[in-house]
Design a protein around this motif. Structure first.
Motif, PDB file in Angstrom:
ATOM      1  N   SER A  62       5.199  14.778 -82.024  1.00  0.00           N
ATOM      2  CA  SER A  62       5.199  13.537 -83.562  1.00  0.00           C
ATOM      3  C   SER A  62       4.556  14.559 -84.184  1.00  0.00           C
ATOM      4  O   SER A  62       3.773  14.998 -83.378  1.00  0.00           O
ATOM      5  CB  SER A  62       4.488  12.537 -83.387  1.00  0.00           C
ATOM      6  N   PHE A  63       4.671  14.579 -85.421  1.00  0.00           N
ATOM      7  CA  PHE A  63       3.877  15.589 -86.131  1.00  0.00           C
ATOM      8  C   PHE A  63       2.368  15.072 -86.277  1.00  0.00           C
ATOM      9  O   PHE A  63       1.806  16.482 -86.559  1.00  0.00           O
ATOM     10  CB  PHE A  63       4.200  15.428 -88.159  1.00  0.00           C
ATOM     11  N   GLU A  64       2.472  14.155 -86.250  1.00  0.00           N
ATOM     12  CA  GLU A  64       0.229  14.104 -85.779  1.00  0.00           C
ATOM     13  C   GLU A  64      -0.022  13.989 -84.706  1.00  0.00           C
ATOM     14  O   GLU A  64      -1.004  14.876 -84.260  1.00  0.00           O
ATOM     15  CB  GLU A  64       0.278  12.862 -85.934  1.00  0.00           C
ATOM     16  N   GLY A  65       0.590  14.314 -83.423  1.00  0.00           N
ATOM     17  CA  GLY A  65       0.886  14.392 -82.125  1.00  0.00           C
ATOM     18  C   GLY A  65       0.591  16.370 -82.286  1.00  0.00           C
ATOM     19  O   GLY A  65      -0.560  16.622 -81.811  1.00  0.00           O
ATOM     20  N   ILE A  66       1.373  16.691 -82.672  1.00  0.00           N
ATOM     21  CA  ILE A  66       1.260  18.206 -82.772  1.00  0.00           C
ATOM     22  C   ILE A  66      -0.198  18.403 -83.332  1.00  0.00           C
ATOM     23  O   ILE A  66      -1.006  19.584 -82.906  1.00  0.00           O
ATOM     24  CB  ILE A  66       2.253  18.954 -83.636  1.00  0.00           C
ATOM     25  N   LEU A  67      -0.735  18.160 -84.839  1.00  0.00           N
ATOM     26  CA  LEU A  67      -1.823  17.936 -85.442  1.00  0.00           C
ATOM     27  C   LEU A  67      -3.141  17.598 -84.638  1.00  0.00           C
ATOM     28  O   LEU A  67      -3.964  19.105 -84.762  1.00  0.00           O
ATOM     29  CB  LEU A  67      -1.576  18.176 -86.665  1.00  0.00           C
ATOM     30  N   LYS A  68      -3.220  16.770 -84.051  1.00  0.00           N
ATOM     31  CA  LYS A  68      -3.818  16.494 -82.797  1.00  0.00           C
ATOM     32  C   LYS A  68      -4.178  17.152 -81.758  1.00  0.00           C
ATOM     33  O   LYS A  68      -5.543  18.253 -81.182  1.00  0.00           O
ATOM     34  CB  LYS A  68      -3.745  15.106 -82.286  1.00  0.00           C
ATOM     35  N   LYS A 123       5.177  18.914 -92.996  1.00  0.00           N
ATOM     36  CA  LYS A 123       5.978  17.777 -93.125  1.00  0.00           C
ATOM     37  C   LYS A 123       7.145  17.667 -92.764  1.00  0.00           C
ATOM     38  O   LYS A 123       7.895  17.502 -92.013  1.00  0.00           O
ATOM     39  CB  LYS A 123       4.816  16.232 -93.179  1.00  0.00           C
ATOM     40  N   LYS A 124       7.494  17.927 -94.112  1.00  0.00           N
ATOM     41  CA  LYS A 124       9.006  17.857 -94.498  1.00  0.00           C
ATOM     42  C   LYS A 124       9.749  19.260 -93.580  1.00  0.00           C
ATOM     43  O   LYS A 124      10.822  18.771 -93.121  1.00  0.00           O
ATOM     44  CB  LYS A 124       9.630  18.420 -95.954  1.00  0.00           C
ATOM     45  N   LEU A 125       9.098  20.306 -93.606  1.00  0.00           N
ATOM     46  CA  LEU A 125       9.895  21.017 -92.964  1.00  0.00           C
ATOM     47  C   LEU A 125      10.263  20.474 -90.729  1.00  0.00           C
ATOM     48  O   LEU A 125      11.271  20.498 -90.497  1.00  0.00           O
ATOM     49  CB  LEU A 125       9.345  22.046 -92.858  1.00  0.00           C
ATOM     50  N   TYR A 126       8.476  19.283 -90.403  1.00  0.00           N
ATOM     51  CA  TYR A 126       9.452  19.619 -89.009  1.00  0.00           C
ATOM     52  C   TYR A 126      10.181  18.391 -89.297  1.00  0.00           C
ATOM     53  O   TYR A 126      10.983  17.820 -88.168  1.00  0.00           O
ATOM     54  CB  TYR A 126       7.521  18.392 -88.505  1.00  0.00           C
ATOM     55  N   GLU A 127       9.954  17.377 -90.517  1.00  0.00           N
ATOM     56  CA  GLU A 127      11.428  16.666 -90.288  1.00  0.00           C
ATOM     57  C   GLU A 127      12.398  17.175 -90.838  1.00  0.00           C
ATOM     58  O   GLU A 127      13.507  16.452 -89.667  1.00  0.00           O
ATOM     59  CB  GLU A 127      11.129  14.811 -91.529  1.00  0.00           C
TER      60      GLU A 127
END
Length: 170
Positions: free
Chosen positions: A102-108, A133-137
């Motif tokens: 997940s995006f949040e997992g990557i940031l963590k 986050k938009k790019l990630y999605e």
């Protein structure tokens, strides 16, 4: 011809380079990184290439790199920049493995690293988290479409990740 290469794709900061280095311990395959190859040949950091010559120039360098990989590399783990998955010949280079988180997992993952500041500085696209986050999605769907294998890496032990990856690639 089976090149026996493993190509790691996924969003910036997901751990492609870390997984590639760990795979050497378990498989004996050397690893190379497409961004490192490009930096070496140009004698510039990726962010400098983007700033000085622009994204299209960088994508041309990635294309040249992908052609060289297809012609020259076997039995290697190849970690890639976040946009390398778009190379038309990627399937000719080797088995494409999407490292998913997940995006949040990557940031963590980045923020928990001992060298978090350097990791963030190396990734200027993460300065604006809404845009990132938009790019990630957008890219998640594309990564899934291009990949031969998907390995979820979020909050997992490296040994488990490597065992799953190797079992799916051999």
């Amino acid at each position: 011809m089976n090149k026996n290469n493993i190509i790691l794709i996924g969003f910036m900061g997901v751990g492609k380079g870390t997984v590639a280095r760990a795979l050497f311990k378990y498989s004996g395959r050397f690893s190379i990184d497409t961004d490192d190859l490009i930096e070496s040949i140009t004698k510039k950091k990726i962010k400098e290439i983007f700033k000085d010559e622009g994204e299209s120039y960088f994508r041309d360098l990635e294309k040249q790199c992908s052609i060289w990989l297809e012609k020259s590399i076997t039995n290697t783990v190849i970690s890639t920049g976040g946009g390398f998955y778009r190379q038309e010949n990627i399937k000719n280079i080797g088995k494409v493995v999407y490292l998913k988180s997940s995006f949040e997992g990557i940031l963590k993952r980045i923020n928990d690293a001992p060298n978090a500041k350097q990791k963030l500085d190396k990734r200027p696209l993460l300065k604006n988290l809404d845009e990132a986050k938009k790019l990630y999605e957008t890219r998640v769907k594309e990564y899934e479409r291009v990949s031969d294998v998907i390995v979820d890496v979020e909050a997992r032990d490296m040994e488990d990740i490597i065992k799953e990856l190797l079992s799916k690639c051999e």
